[in-house]
Design an enzyme around this catalytic site. Structure first.
Site, PDB file in Angstrom:
ATOM      1  N   HIS A  84      -6.646   4.537   0.861  1.00 37.15           N
ATOM      2  CA  HIS A  84      -7.481   4.346   2.049  1.00 37.15           C
ATOM      3  C   HIS A  84      -8.368   5.559   2.368  1.00 37.15           C
ATOM      4  CE1 HIS A  84      -4.917   0.842   3.011  1.00 37.15           C
ATOM      5  NE2 HIS A  84      -3.878   1.631   2.801  1.00 37.15           N
ATOM      6  N   ASP A  85      -7.722   6.677   2.672  1.00 40.68           N
ATOM      7  CA  ASP A  85      -8.432   7.792   3.300  1.00 40.68           C
ATOM      8  C   ASP A  85      -9.499   8.449   2.429  1.00 40.68           C
ATOM      9  OD1 ASP A  85      -6.881   7.258   5.506  1.00 40.68           O
ATOM     10  OD2 ASP A  85      -5.446   8.866   5.135  1.00 40.68           O
TER      11      ASP A  85
END
EC number: 3.2.-.-
Length: 312
Positions: A240-241
């Protein structure tokens, strides 16, 4: 000239890899890193920032710990995903330096004041620290170029059926960020669930053969185990990040749309949901650049390329 960046995060395996990517990229000038509570408790996420910077030999970057709980709610953590330490898996070094004595908001404000040009804020955890900054320092809004967040989704959730974890932890803070008038870039589950790292990608990173790439591979080994659960239907682990950092480095890897986004703070079933006005039904002016698709192979190649930076 490198883009000045303030990085607010809650490491977390994917936050840690986002730090690795950012600091391997000369296009970015990371001015400070602040920690938020989310993936683990605030003491552990702060320690994890220090451990990662110790690994990377970057004790020159100022670090400060942030709010210990959301604006109006009790803290929820994701220890079922990230383990007891928040970065379970590899043997990370102990911190070689101490955080600043100021708070995250104070460090953010100082960094903005001292910057000759507007700063991009990247926030990969709950938006608590960013919301506190915006509320307490309206005079500094003009010093923020944009806020790039990992959070939200269009119509799906990973913590509740409707809500993504980061937004669910502190929906009031996220609503402040989206309605601030500052440009927001949203990397939600629609794109991050497509940014999956497969076992063969992890082996490619491991084969790079430097201490940092080895740690990244070991972080991914642990992270992949949680995502093997059949309910997700994944073939790898969604990273995700790092999508936030990848967008800053290579926006051409992403498909985006400009839309209005609000955050549900009261709903019985939809608390923490990001409401994306995809068909312009509200008449509200778009307030966010929403990522909707990614060139997964290009994303993996970018990570592999930047991991080689640490060989030197």
């Amino acid at each position: 000239m490198a883009l000045p960046v303030l990085f607010d995060c809650d490491p977390g395996h994917d936050d840690a890899i986002a730090i690795v990517l950012a600091l391997a990229s000369p296009e970015l000038d990371v001015k400070a890193i602040t920690s938020s509570a989310g993936n683990q408790t605030p003491d552990k996420t702060l320690r994890n920032v220090l451990r990662m910077l110790t690994l990377l030999g970057r004790n020159d970057i100022p670090v400060a710990g942030g709010a210990i709980k959301p604006l109006m709610r009790d803290l929820i953590i994701a220890d079922n995903v990230h383990g007891e330490s928040g970065l379970d898996g590899p043997a990370l070094p102990e911190p070689s330096f101490a955080p600043q004595t100021c708070t995250a908001v104070e460090l953010m404000a100082k960094t903005l004041r001292e910057s000759p040009e507007p700063v991009t804020i990247v926030a990969t955890g709950p938006q608590t620290n960013v919301a506190l900054l915006l509320n307490s320092h309206p005079e500094l809004h003009r010093k923020i170029a944009r806020i790039v967040i990992m959070g939200g989704a269009m119509g799906l959730g990973n913590w509740t059926p409707a809500a993504e974890f980061n937004i669910y932890v502190d929906p009031e803070a996220a609503e402040i960020v989206f309605q601030s008038g500052i440009p927001v870039v949203m990397a939600g589950l629609d794109v991050t669930h497509k940014a999956q790292i497969h076992a063969e990608d992890t082996e490619r990173f491991r084969a790079t053969g430097n201490p940092v790439s080895t740690i990244v591979a070991e972080l991914l080994d642990f992270f992949l185990e949680y995502h093997k659960d059949e309910k997700w239907g994944f073939t790898g682990a969604p990273l995700h990040d790092p999508c936030t950092i990848a967008w800053l480095l290579k926006p051409e890897l992403f498909t985006t749309v400009e839309r209005w986004v609000g955050v549900e703070t009261q709903g019985k079933y939809t608390q923490g949901m990001t409401v994306v006005d995809y068909y312009f039904l509200t008449g509200n002016k778009p307030n966010a650049t929403v990522m909707v698709d990614i060139d997964r192979q290009g994303f993996v190649d970018l990570l592999a390329e930047r991991l080689a930076f640490y060989a030197s």
